[in-house]
Design a protein around this motif. Structure first.
Motif, PDB file in Angstrom:
ATOM      1  N   LEU A 174      -8.710  11.591   2.188  1.00 50.86           N
ATOM      2  CA  LEU A 174      -7.607  10.640   2.017  1.00 50.86           C
ATOM      3  C   LEU A 174      -7.980   9.293   2.610  1.00 50.86           C
ATOM      4  CD1 LEU A 174      -4.685   9.813   1.356  1.00 50.86           C
ATOM      5  CD2 LEU A 174      -3.985  10.895   3.514  1.00 50.86           C
ATOM      6  N   ARG A 175      -8.576   9.329   3.787  1.00 57.12           N
ATOM      7  CA  ARG A 175      -8.970   8.051   4.415  1.00 57.12           C
ATOM      8  C   ARG A 175      -9.960   7.294   3.542  1.00 57.12           C
ATOM      9  NH1 ARG A 175     -10.325   8.600  10.726  1.00 57.12           N
ATOM     10  NH2 ARG A 175     -10.854   6.421  10.299  1.00 57.12           N
ATOM     11  N   LEU A 205      -0.426   5.052  -1.127  1.00 57.11           N
ATOM     12  CA  LEU A 205      -0.375   6.221  -0.247  1.00 57.11           C
ATOM     13  C   LEU A 205       0.371   7.366  -0.935  1.00 57.11           C
ATOM     14  CD1 LEU A 205      -0.860   7.442   2.629  1.00 57.11           C
ATOM     15  CD2 LEU A 205       1.434   6.593   3.212  1.00 57.11           C
ATOM     16  N   GLU A 206       1.510   7.035  -1.537  1.00 61.53           N
ATOM     17  CA  GLU A 206       2.304   8.064  -2.223  1.00 61.53           C
ATOM     18  C   GLU A 206       1.496   8.680  -3.365  1.00 61.53           C
ATOM     19  OE1 GLU A 206       5.880   5.888  -3.297  1.00 61.53           O
ATOM     20  OE2 GLU A 206       5.972   5.113  -1.249  1.00 61.53           O
ATOM     21  N   LEU A 247      -8.218   5.881   0.496  1.00 61.38           N
ATOM     22  CA  LEU A 247      -7.384   4.712   0.812  1.00 61.38           C
ATOM     23  C   LEU A 247      -8.235   3.447   0.906  1.00 61.38           C
ATOM     24  CD1 LEU A 247      -4.952   6.291   3.432  1.00 61.38           C
ATOM     25  CD2 LEU A 247      -4.260   5.220   1.270  1.00 61.38           C
ATOM     26  N   VAL A 255      -1.359  10.933  -1.859  1.00 62.01           N
ATOM     27  CA  VAL A 255      -0.903  12.135  -1.162  1.00 62.01           C
ATOM     28  C   VAL A 255      -0.123  13.050  -2.102  1.00 62.01           C
ATOM     29  CG1 VAL A 255       0.600  12.995   0.686  1.00 62.01           C
ATOM     30  CG2 VAL A 255      -0.858  10.992   1.079  1.00 62.01           C
ATOM     31  N   ASP A 256       0.819  12.479  -2.842  1.00 58.78           N
ATOM     32  CA  ASP A 256       1.761  13.309  -3.602  1.00 58.78           C
ATOM     33  C   ASP A 256       1.228  13.731  -4.974  1.00 58.78           C
ATOM     34  OD1 ASP A 256       3.553  13.086  -1.541  1.00 58.78           O
ATOM     35  OD2 ASP A 256       4.681  11.437  -2.440  1.00 58.78           O
ATOM     36  N   PHE A 259      -6.022  14.702   1.088  1.00 54.83           N
ATOM     37  CA  PHE A 259      -5.625  14.784   2.501  1.00 54.83           C
ATOM     38  C   PHE A 259      -6.867  14.768   3.365  1.00 54.83           C
ATOM     39  CE2 PHE A 259      -6.664  19.209   3.616  1.00 54.83           C
ATOM     40  CZ  PHE A 259      -6.898  19.730   2.352  1.00 54.83           C
ATOM     41  N   GLY A 260      -6.655  14.626   4.663  1.00 49.53           N
ATOM     42  CA  GLY A 260      -7.772  14.656   5.609  1.00 49.53           C
ATOM     43  C   GLY A 260      -8.727  13.478   5.400  1.00 49.53           C
ATOM     44  N   PRO A 272       0.802  -1.231   0.000  1.00 52.14           N
ATOM     45  CA  PRO A 272       0.000   0.000   0.000  1.00 52.14           C
ATOM     46  C   PRO A 272       0.834   1.281   0.000  1.00 52.14           C
ATOM     47  CG  PRO A 272       0.150  -0.834   2.229  1.00 52.14           C
ATOM     48  CD  PRO A 272       0.878  -1.822   1.352  1.00 52.14           C
ATOM     49  N   TYR A 273       2.155   1.148   0.082  1.00 49.60           N
ATOM     50  CA  TYR A 273       2.994   2.356   0.137  1.00 49.60           C
ATOM     51  C   TYR A 273       2.811   3.190  -1.131  1.00 49.60           C
ATOM     52  CZ  TYR A 273       5.123   0.116   4.132  1.00 49.60           C
ATOM     53  OH  TYR A 273       5.319  -0.472   5.352  1.00 49.60           O
TER      54      TYR A 273
END
Lengths: 158, 631
Positions: free
Chosen positions: B451-452, B437-438, B455, B441-442, B447-448, B433-434
């Motif tokens: 983001l959850r 996430l990247e 994901l 986010v990137d 965000f916030g 999952p890295y």
């Protein structure tokens, strides 16, 4: 240990960026480790700038969540210096890993010897928020118990 | 730092050189540990030589490996195990895209290609079983007779029915959890009333969702129709013991290895980390067997000792001694060279290390086949997002698979394969999952709370189906040594040449087409993508694929019926050196579509019987441990 004010403001900023409550963030036990890590790498002045932008937005938006989000995008996440650091802070809370900052950031704002990709500590990994966010356990830790994988996942709605 | 020896089991290099052993075993992995346990159980005096340190006979030391894994930025197969330049290990992170004519010598393996192999192994106590996943599939009856059934490769010198009693014993030693009723495919036969030692791992929620839509899907191939079904995967992982085992006597699981009392390892807790390290030791690894062997009091363990040369009497062909380099400090190349003498020698490194040691000793075999016929499974990974969250990243890495295409008349045309259904999401294929996430986010600027939510949608819906494809023996796939490439102690490093033929690629193409159909039926978004810049990329009939290694190193000392066409006989005895056994997956004449460990365990239990007979031990023979009902 950071001053009480800075620590509280760091948590408030982190909550806004991660979508997890201050209470949940504190529960990881990683607040001080992350505050130290980020300060060591980008400098305390940058950490102060991060939290003060957030504080200013909170004051200015008076509890309007949508306005706060808009402000974070306009003044923090799109800021050449603060944006990449804020995104790194999010990833730090989620997986316990500090990611090396983008090359452009390093070129512009100066490299730090400690700025490389690393896991802050074994606990930082197992306390990552990514896993609870998706109803899972960090691989290799915090298992749900024998056979629990046969049930549908329990994922908190946000 | 100098490592301390555990005087209870460990022998000093000086003492090891002064003792005449019945049997000397090189390597403490599954092969070496099983042979040591079996032979010491029959009164024989055994030395086990291990290149790595003796760590991990206590829970505390095991925790060190676990914490090393937690703290590692790269969580690859060898992340939990300390780097050791005296006994280096391949790491998947060393694998890079090869350019024609330029070897990749960055890691321990020197890779010549043409296919880059990201397979690894582990040179620590317990060997690669430390990071194996634990799948314990028997080979199929057809797999032992590829030549006579399909006109491919060579038949084994023994058949499924010859090995079946040893499979039962291996399932006992490894503690396999599974359900015999689910294994009624492709002619797989079990002894009457046989049950696995433990009940099968519960199916994951993901398995059930997939089975709901896939079971019964009919696939036509070469005149045959295969009805697919999702079946539980037998695995060497502690679950619920089956009371019906061994004629109703049941089975007592073996827990964590520890010199002290430890209440660990009794049952899988769902840590989703079988590879590279099970934190609670519910997964079998060879330390369990080794610990039992050491408990006989007749096994000496010589660690931090790298076997460096096999000496042979030119007249008789018999092995007279094996040299080893003993080092006190993994951080230093300083070492002393010693010699071990025994009546029988067993090389139980692995397929790569056995070949490397033989070739480094100038022993190419009268057939010239030592190091040749290197095999591994070629993995074609496919991945998709299910319509709803299915709870990815929970449970053992795999609890089910699709086994129905593991044999059939099509094997005249292309390789067989199976699909493993992965509970751990896309990690193997994409770094999830890295990476997710990247990305979120990137690049997607999330965000916030958003983001959850993103994901959950991006990760919890993940399914990965890993096509594990048979690769047949081919003499040009091989391990060699080259004096230009040496490790810190001066030992030649393995030089690997590996490629896959159209026979395998045709199966990859078929597996990819089938996976598309499976995802269509599931209503899943197919996100599978292969890029030419990736290691393992191959082009076949106009379409590109990425093949990954399976860590199932095999075939460098294949068994057969003739010294001209094989390196060992059906007992894993060297044709050239009558007191030398080359043990492990290297002896396998072909690998079918089964992870190699259970089969190599069965072969080694069989070899142990042969060695014991050879030595006609004077000690009262102890009956081999029963392997279940009818054993």
């Amino acid at each position: 240990m950071a001053s009480t004010d800075l620590r509280a403001e760091f948590l408030a900023l982190s909550a806004a960026l991660t979508g997890f409550s201050v209470f949940r963030l504190e529960g990881t036990g990683q607040t001080d480790a992350y505050l130290t890590t980020i300060g060591d790498i980008v400098g305390e002045a940058t950490v102060d700038a991060l939290v003060s932008v957030h504080r200013g937005l909170v004051d200015a938006t008076g509890g309007d969540e949508a306005e706060l989000q808009r402000g974070l995008r306009r003044e923090l996440l799109s800021d050449a210096k603060l944006g990449p650091v804020a995104r790194n802070l999010v990833k730090l809370w989620y997986v316990g890993t500090w990611y090396e900052l983008p090359a452009a950031w390093r070129d512009t704002f100066g490299p730090s010897l400690r700025d490389r990709t690393f896991v802050v500590s074994p606990e930082a990994y197992t306390e990552g928020l990514l896993w609870p966010a998706v109803g899972a356990n960090p691989a290799g830790a915090k298992p749900f118990g024998y056979g629990m994988w046969a049930k549908p996942p329990r994922i908190d709605t946000v | 730092m100098t490592e301390e020896r555990n005087d209870r089991f460990e022998v000093s290099p000086e003492a090891a050189s002064s003792i005449a052993y019945d049997v000397a075993v090189v390597g403490s992995g599954v092969s070496g540990a099983l042979i040591a346990k079996e032979l010491s159980g029959r009164g024989l005096r055994v030395l086990v030589i291990e290149a790595g340190p003796s760590h991990d006979l206590t829970v505390a030391e095991y925790e060190t490996s676990l914490r090393r894994f937690y703290g590692a930025a790269s969580k690859d197969n060898n992340a939990p195990y300390a780097a050791n330049a005296n006994a280096p290990m391949p790491r998947s992170t060393d694998t890079t895209k090869l350019r024609p004519g330029e070897p990749n010598a960055d890691g321990y393996l020197v890779q010549l290609g043409p296919l880059e192999l990201d397979s690894t192994y582990t040179r620590v106590l317990g060997g690669t079983s430390r990071h194996w996943e634990g799948k314990a599939l028997r080979m199929l009856p057809d797999d032992f007779a590829l030549r006579s059934r399909f006109g491919r490769a060579a038949d084994w010198p023994l058949g499924y029915d010859d090995l079946e009693p040893y499979y039962r014993r291996a399932e006992f030693e490894l503690g396999v959890a599974g359900e015999v009723e689910e294994q009624d495919f492709a002619g797989l036969r079990f002894a009457p009333d046989y049950v696995y030692p433990m009940h099968g791992m519960p199916r994951s929620h993901l398995d059930r969702v997939i089975a709901d839509d896939l079971d019964g899907l009919e696939v036509a191939r070469d005149g045959e129709t295969f009805a697919l079904s999702v079946r539980g995967t037998p695995q060497a992982r502690n679950g619920v013991p089956n009371a019906a085992y061994d004629g109703g006597r049941g089975y007592r699981p073996v827990g964590a290895v520890s010199l002290h009392q430890a209440e660990l390892g009794e049952r899988c807790q769902g840590n989703t980390n079988c590879t590279p390290i099970c934190p609670v030791q519910a997964k079998y690894d060879a330390r369990r067997t080794l610990f039992q062997a050491l408990g006989t009091g007749r096994v000496d363990l010589l660690t931090q000792a790298v076997a460096s040369e096999v000496h042979v009497d030119p007249a008789s062909g018999r092995v007279t001694a094996i040299d080893y380099q003993a080092y006190a400090d993994p951080a230093s190349a300083e070492h002393v060279t010693g010699t071990v003498r025994a009546d029988v020698f067993v090389l139980a490194g692995n397929a790569v290390e056995n070949a490397r040691l033989m070739l480094a000793s100038g022993l190419t075999g009268s057939s010239g086949l030592v190091g040749r016929n290197l095999m591994d499974h070629a993995y074609l990974l496919t991945w998709a997002l299910m319509p709803e969250p299915v709870g990815a990243l929970r449970g053992p890495l795999c609890t089910s698979g699709i086994e129905d295409l593991r044999t059939g008349a099509f094997r005249r045309q292309h390789a067989a394969f199976r699909f493993g259904i992965h509970n751990d999401g896309w990690g193997w294929a994409t770094g999830s999952p890295y990476g997710d996430l990247e990305e979120l986010v990137d690049r997607r600027n999330t965000f916030g709370p958003a983001l959850r939510r993103a994901l959950v949608q991006q990760i919890s819906r993940q399914v990965l189906m890993a096509g594990m494809i048979e690769v047949l023996p081919d003499e040009s796939n091989r391990v060699t040594v080259d004096p230009r490439y040496r490790d810190r102690l001066g030992n030649p490093r393995p030089v690997v040449s590996f490629g896959v033929p159209p026979y395998t690629l045709e199966a990859a193409a078929f597996a990819r087409r089938l996976s598309r159909r499976l995802y269509q039926r599931l209503g899943a978004e197919d996100h599978t993508a292969y890029h030419p810049a990736e290691p393992g990329w191959v082009s076949y009939q106009g379409e590109g694929y990425v093949l990954r290694g399976g860590n199932h190193w095999a075939g460098t000392h294949v068994m057969g019926t003739s010294p001209r066409a094989s390196v060992v006989d059906a007992d894993q005895r060297s044709w050239d050196h009558p007191n030398l056994f080359l043990a492990g997956a290297g002896s396998m004449a072909s690998i079918g579509t089964s992870n190699t460990t259970l089969t190599l365990a069965a072969l080694c239990l069989r070899s142990a019987d042969t060695i014991a007979k050879d030595l006609e031990t004077a000690a009262a023979p102890v009956t081999a441990t029963a392997g279940g009902a009818g054993a």
